[in-house]
Design an enzyme around this catalytic site. Structure first.
Site, short mmCIF file in Angstrom:
data_model
loop_
_atom_site.label_atom_id
_atom_site.label_comp_id
_atom_site.label_asym_id
_atom_site.label_seq_id
_atom_site.Cartn_x
_atom_site.Cartn_y
_atom_site.Cartn_z
N LYS A 106 0.86 -1.18 0.00
CA LYS A 106 0.00 0.00 0.00
C LYS A 106 0.90 1.23 0.00
O LYS A 106 1.65 1.46 0.95
CB LYS A 106 -0.91 0.01 1.22
CG LYS A 106 -1.81 1.25 1.26
CD LYS A 106 -2.42 1.46 2.63
CE LYS A 106 -2.93 2.88 2.75
NZ LYS A 106 -3.33 3.23 4.11
N GLY A 167 -7.39 9.53 10.54
CA GLY A 167 -7.52 9.62 11.98
C GLY A 167 -8.56 10.59 12.50
O GLY A 167 -8.72 10.75 13.71
N ALA A 193 -9.22 5.89 4.98
CA ALA A 193 -9.07 7.05 5.87
C ALA A 193 -10.37 7.82 6.05
O ALA A 193 -11.12 8.02 5.10
CB ALA A 193 -7.97 8.00 5.40
N GLY A 194 -10.62 8.21 7.30
CA GLY A 194 -11.75 9.07 7.62
C GLY A 194 -12.93 8.37 8.26
O GLY A 194 -13.79 9.02 8.85
N SER A 216 -7.96 3.74 12.84
CA SER A 216 -8.34 4.53 14.02
C SER A 216 -9.76 4.25 14.49
O SER A 216 -10.02 4.24 15.70
CB SER A 216 -8.20 6.03 13.71
OG SER A 216 -6.88 6.35 13.34
#
EC number: 2.8.1.10
Length: 264
Positions: A106, A167, A193-194, A216
């Site tokens: 990745k 995050g 992400a998010g 996260s």
């Protein structure tokens, strides 16, 4: 997910996966919580920040691979913490050495520490080198449809636009750009992400994403193991809803029951 009618398999680099949830390994309180949360999530692909996590490069320290076995999971090395193409390429090559020729990576090249937004220029440079070097590149990118198209054309095997900043847990900040990326996609599109909670993951899947990657949202939950399981169900529900096809939205009500044959 194999029981879902009319579904096509989720395939990366020639390998098919049952789970459409990919998870990270950072931010947990210890390796045991990491292991249990990942088990609860049902994920089969686990991403590892090579620059921040010991996967064998530090023989005197605890090794993440002792609890996240490469025999059970597909290990997805990532280039988190890299801020230019040279660093990112070097990190992928190190991972390939540590993991016995492993080619699936990745790629993420960050622009700055405040936003962790992708540096698209450096990402494109790194992707070109890595694809030519024989890597199977999954790439973290902005939600710009043109850049996503370029990365796919370059030979990346999956594009991974951010839903929100890494995050933040803000959820999908721009579903409209994601829809354009998905409409044009020639390779799998994964939200990366998010995501903050189960409903965010479900929305990503309802839009038509092949899968979702998160860290996260699980690791920073008050009960990470429970959230891991919640995310497993959220991904399945979102995929099923996408395949089922939602009803159209309407401004005014319409009766749920038919009006014909009402008792007068």
């Amino acid at each position: 997910m194999s029981h879902v009618p009319n579904d096509k398999p989720f395939t990366l680099a020639g390998r098919t996966y049952q789970s459409r949830l990919l998870v990270g390994t950072g931010k947990y309180k210890d390796l045991e919580e990491t292991r249990l949360a990942i088990e609860a999530s049902g994920a089969e692909i686990v991403t590892v920040a090579v620059r921040r996590t010991n996967i064998g490069q530090n023989p005197d320290e605890p090794n993440l691979l002792d609890v996240i076995s490469p025999e059970r999971y597909t290990i997805l090395p990532n280039t988190a913490g890299c801020y230019d193409a040279v660093e990112a390429v070097r990190t992928c090559r190190l991972a390939r050495e540590l993991l016995d020729g492993h080619k699936l990576v990745k790629l993420e090249v960050l622009a700055d520490q405040k936003t962790l937004f992708p540096n698209v220029i450096e990402t494109l440079k790194a992707a070109e080198v890595l694809v030519k070097d024989g890597f199977d590149v999954m790439v973290y990118t902005s939600d710009d449809p043109i850049i996503a198209r370029e990365l796919a054309a370059m030979g990346c095997i999956a594009v991974m636009p951010l839903a929100g900043l890494i995050g933040t847990g803000l959820g999908i900040c721009n579903p409209y750009n994601l829809r354009i990326i998905l409409e044009e996609a020639t390779v799998p599109v994964l939200v990366d992400a998010g995501v903050g909670t189960a409903s965010d993951a479900t929305i990503a899947m309802e839009l038509g994403c092949e899968a979702v990657l998160m860290n996260s949202a699980i690791a920073h939950a008050q009960h990470p193991i429970l959230m891991g399981e919640a995310m497993k169900h959220a991904i399945i529900a979102g995929r099923m809803a996408y395949l089922a096809g939602r009803m159209p939205k309407k401004l005014y009500a319409s009766a749920s029951s038919p009006l014909d044959g009402l008792i007068k």
